[in-house]
Scaffold this active site. Structure first.
Site, PDB file in Angstrom:
ATOM      1  CG  ASP A  57      -2.069   1.008   1.059  1.00  0.00           C
ATOM      2  OD1 ASP A  57      -2.425   1.348  -0.089  1.00  0.00           O
ATOM      3  OD2 ASP A  57      -2.595   1.483   2.082  1.00  0.00           O
ATOM      4  CB  THR A  79      -4.157   3.070  -3.113  1.00  0.00           C
ATOM      5  OG1 THR A  79      -4.199   3.114  -1.688  1.00  0.00           O
ATOM      6  CG2 THR A  79      -4.695   4.373  -3.670  1.00  0.00           C
ATOM      7  CG  ASP A  90      -2.053   2.611   6.770  1.00  0.00           C
ATOM      8  OD1 ASP A  90      -2.340   1.537   7.349  1.00  0.00           O
ATOM      9  OD2 ASP A  90      -2.874   3.251   6.104  1.00  0.00           O
ATOM     10  CE  LYS A 125      -2.841   5.235   0.796  1.00  0.00           C
ATOM     11  NZ  LYS A 125      -4.300   5.057   0.669  1.00  0.00           N
ATOM     12  CG  ASN A 153       0.007   4.883   3.499  1.00  0.00           C
ATOM     13  OD1 ASN A 153      -0.783   5.553   4.169  1.00  0.00           O
ATOM     14  ND2 ASN A 153      -0.366   3.801   2.855  1.00  0.00           N
TER      15      ASN A 153
END
Length: 378
Positions: free
Chosen positions: A269, A307, A287, A271, A274
């Site tokens: 995840d 995402t 996260d 991005k 984060n």
């Protein structure tokens, strides 16, 4: 909605992941042998009595050795029976690590060169499963005071807290048990807590404390003052990140992924939201809710989550063939493009998720016209 999560075929991780201390079996004591006051007892009877006593002493030692062997087998079984089914701690005394008799983290201060860095990674990879599966059922001794609200999360609030006035500040993630159960995210919350407890890296956020009550689950983490990389990108939209700045941030992500992959953890995840920035400007990977500890034998997972703009194509066909660490390198490339062009490579103007997925599956993207040849090559 930037998050996409579908039901997966993965087995649910049990919340009871405690590595327990084995209890030695009771070893019967040898019966005492009395000496009768017989003046006519000869030397042969005394020798016979001594031989009997020696055999019983040998039996006691054999029983003790057998109990220790059984104890060792039990602690290995307790670790192997977890969902990964293949975690074996070789050349490591897990008794000492679980009971706190030995430090369960390799000191990062030992890193002085590339050789010591690789040695540190190897030590961490052996200690990581012990920290990941250890569950400490102790009530927190600290009482946290709420300073203010930092933001709103998917399951609740993120609060700024401290233990005493003027003391260190922490970020408390408050998650509603009802919402967690409703969205079927129990195993991901448990995985996040375990991962935060186990990681030991200067560029990855770690766990300070954990609490729970009848309504909520609380995770206390360090407070990162400067916000996330996405906020910095918005504030510098006019000038954008330079080539050197982009390399600076992405290089830290590569180091964080090198550590996680050595621990057999896939992040899934990545991005800008984060990536938190500390007061020195360095990244803290945050996260770990979608982080997954992979099986040492199979090293594949089958969940469809992440995402959409940053998801690798193999994730969308995960239920058929699965995927591994490669998805993190795909998201790293998307991040590198993002920090240069301020938009993810597969973004669609209409924001339609299905159109994003179609572009990802066909690898349809074009470089920003403002990008110079050097970033394009990178």
């Amino acid at each position: 909605m930037r998050e996409l999560e579908e039901a997966s075929n993965e087995g649910h991780r049990s919340s009871d992941g405690e590595v327990t201390e084995p209890t030695e079996d009771a070893i019967p004591e040898a019966e005492p042998t009395s000496m009768h006051n017989n003046p006519n007892q000869d030397a042969n009877s005394q020798a016979k009595l001594g031989a009997t006593s020696g055999r019983k002493q040998t039996e006691r030692e054999d029983n003790l050795a057998g109990a220790e062997k059984k104890s060792d087998n039990k602690i290995t079984y307790e670790i192997r029976k977890k969902p990964t089914n293949s975690i074996v701690l070789e050349n490591f005394n897990s008794h000492e690590a679980v009971n706190g008799n030995k430090d369960d983290k390799a000191p990062f201060d030992m890193v002085k060169s590339e050789a010591t860095y690789l040695e540190w990674l190897e030590l961490e990879s052996r200690l990581f499963p012990v920290r990941y599966y250890r569950e400490q059922h102790t009530k927190a001794q600290q009482k946290y005071n709420i300073v203010r609200v930092l933001g709103q999360g998917g399951f609740g609030l993120v609060l700024l807290v401290n233990v005493e006035k003027g003391g260190p500040l922490y970020a408390m993630k408050v998650m509603s048990k009802e919402k967690i159960k409703e969205k079927k995210m129990i195993k991901y919350i448990i995985g996040e807590r375990r991962a935060l407890s186990a990681v030991h890296h200067p560029l990855i956020m770690s766990l300070i404390d954990k609490l729970k009550d009848n309504s909520n689950v609380y995770i206390i983490m360090p407070f990162i003052e400067c916000g996330d990389l996405f906020r910095l990108m918005l504030s510098t939209r006019l000038k954008r990140f330079s080539y050197e700045e982009a390399k600076f941030y992405v290089a830290q992500v590569l180091l964080a992924f090198e550590y996680l992959h050595k621990m057999r953890v896939v992040y899934r995840d990545l991005k800008p939201e984060n990536l938190m920035l500390d007061r020195s400007g360095y990244v803290q990977l945050a996260d770990l809710g979608f982080a997954k500890l992979l099986d040492a034998n199979r090293e594949r997972t089958y969940s469809t989550l992440g995402t959409p703009d940053y998801m690798a194509p193999e994730i969308f066909s995960a239920k058929n063939c699965g995927y591994s660490f490669s998805v993190d390198w795909w998201t790293t490339g998307c991040l590198l493009y993002d920090v240069h062009g301020w938009i993810s490579p597969f973004h669609t103007p209409d924001g339609n998720t299905m159109n994003v997925i179609k572009k990802i599956m066909t690898s349809e993207f074009s470089f920003q016209t403002s990008l110079s040849p050097t970033p394009k090559i990178l």
